[in-house]
Each structure stands twice: as C-alpha cells, then as structure tokens.
Design an enzyme around this catalytic site. Sequence first.
Site, PDB file in Angstrom:
ATOM      1  N   GLY A  78      41.965  53.417   3.145  1.00  0.00           N
ATOM      2  CA  GLY A  78      41.078  53.956   4.234  1.00  0.00           C
ATOM      3  C   GLY A  78      41.176  55.369   4.582  1.00  0.00           C
ATOM      4  O   GLY A  78      42.256  55.982   4.171  1.00  0.00           O
ATOM      5  N   TYR A 134      36.187  55.140  12.762  1.00  0.00           N
ATOM      6  CA  TYR A 134      37.193  54.196  12.272  1.00  0.00           C
ATOM      7  C   TYR A 134      37.337  53.065  13.023  1.00  0.00           C
ATOM      8  O   TYR A 134      37.766  51.789  12.150  1.00  0.00           O
ATOM      9  CB  TYR A 134      38.541  55.281  12.498  1.00  0.00           C
ATOM     10  CG  TYR A 134      39.938  54.501  12.002  1.00  0.00           C
ATOM     11  CD1 TYR A 134      40.152  54.660  10.662  1.00  0.00           C
ATOM     12  CD2 TYR A 134      40.772  53.920  12.752  1.00  0.00           C
ATOM     13  CE1 TYR A 134      41.276  54.121   9.878  1.00  0.00           C
ATOM     14  CE2 TYR A 134      41.910  53.573  12.329  1.00  0.00           C
ATOM     15  CZ  TYR A 134      42.216  53.612  10.952  1.00  0.00           C
ATOM     16  OH  TYR A 134      43.206  53.104  10.261  1.00  0.00           O
ATOM     17  N   LYS A 154      37.225  49.202  11.082  1.00  0.00           N
ATOM     18  CA  LYS A 154      38.293  48.530  11.074  1.00  0.00           C
ATOM     19  C   LYS A 154      37.872  46.969  11.746  1.00  0.00           C
ATOM     20  O   LYS A 154      38.460  46.118  11.325  1.00  0.00           O
ATOM     21  CB  LYS A 154      39.596  49.006  11.662  1.00  0.00           C
ATOM     22  CG  LYS A 154      39.951  50.224  10.855  1.00  0.00           C
ATOM     23  CD  LYS A 154      40.627  49.504   9.545  1.00  0.00           C
ATOM     24  CE  LYS A 154      41.379  50.598   8.696  1.00  0.00           C
ATOM     25  NZ  LYS A 154      42.091  50.373   7.356  1.00  0.00           N
TER      26      LYS A 154
END
Length: 234
Positions: free
Chosen positions: A77, A140, A144
């Site tokens: 990531g 982000y 996720k």
Amino acid sequence: MSRSVFITGGNRGIGLAIARTLAEAGDKVAVTYRSGEPPAGLLAIKCDITDPEQVASAFKQIEAEHGPVEVLVANAGITRDGLLLRMSESDFGEVLATNLTASYRVAKHAARGMLRARKGRMIFISSAVALLGEAGQANYAASKAGLIGLARSLSRELGSRGITSNVVAPGLTATDMAAALTAERTAELCEQIPLGRLGQPEEVAAVVRFLASEEAAYITGAIVPVDGGVGMGH
C-alpha cells in the site's frame, strides 16, 4: 505442512513482519518489493504490482519454486495524502491502483490455483481508516474500504471451494508511514487510542498467522481490527 505463501509489499513494516512470522512457522514465503533491499531468507521478487505483466511473471516464478499459492496476503500500500481540493487525479488514482486494483489482480491469479486445490486463504490488509475516515486521506480510506467489499464478495464467490477471504484492519502501527509523522501528531493520535500506544507490526502478523491457519477454517468475510480499540463500534 509447508505451504506456498505470497505477500505483496513484504520487504518492510507489516508485510515483512507477516513474512517472517509465516516463514518461522515453516511456510515457503515469497514477497514482492518495488524499492529498497530484498529481505534475506525469503523468495523476494522485484515487482510493480500495478503492472499486470509483472504480476503474472511473479506468479510464474513463485509457482515454479514453491508451487501454487495457497496463502495470499495482499498487503502492499501507498499514501498520497492531501485535502480534497488539493488532491490531484493522479494522487487519487495511484493510491487506488496500488492499494485496491492490485489486490484484485493478485487475488485473481491466486484464485485459479486455490480453486483447483479446493482450499486457500486470502487475507487483505486494510486499515482502521477504512471504517473511520480521516481528513486528508480520502484516497487512502477509499482504497482500504474497497478491500472490504472485495474480500467479502470473494468470500461468497469462493467459500464453497474451501477458500476463505478475510480482512485485517490495523490502526496506527510503528512502520515507516508512522515514522513520517511529527512527534506531536503521533502523541495526538495515541491519545485517541484506548490502549494509548502505537501497534507493533508483529501484533498484526500474529492475527494474519491465525487467519491463515487451519484453526480459522470457519472464518470468512470477517474484519479483524488490530487497532488498540480506536475503531470500536465501526
């Protein structure tokens, strides 16, 4: 029994802790890395997981040396933090490409062998931010959170073949990402955590080890927080 394990982004932080934990348990562990040094004692493959051809090549190498992937940990990531009005299209797109689209890509490759074997473990490393949200991390958090929908959909698609698909959601953990924060910001964030401290990569790895084990054979579609209690109720 030694299994073929594949971990994306396994050369540092949480990914490396997971790799070492599973290797110590006797598994044959392969990791991808894009920059930095390859970790010793593991099958380390330099691979940009946003490139489909490089991913296909990585799977061929792993299968040749370790056999078909039996445990997949989608961990790689990146962050490109910024407030919405300052966030560029590329900053948004690159984060989704690495954190979410690449996880779909490696899961698709791994699923082929798992379906033939009628067993397998897929574990996606998400984040407490996926459930809580965070100012300056719209890209982000979206990437996720997308992993949760991906993992739960796969648990329904693949469950009848003995393949489990779960999510681990770490909170603030002592990694390079956390090290980039100022001491003041780290202290502020720790005040919001009931346990009052950062997590350790090894604590996340211990949960992954369990989800990859036979003891977790009846757990699928779950989100397991490793966040010191910061996300409870979400």
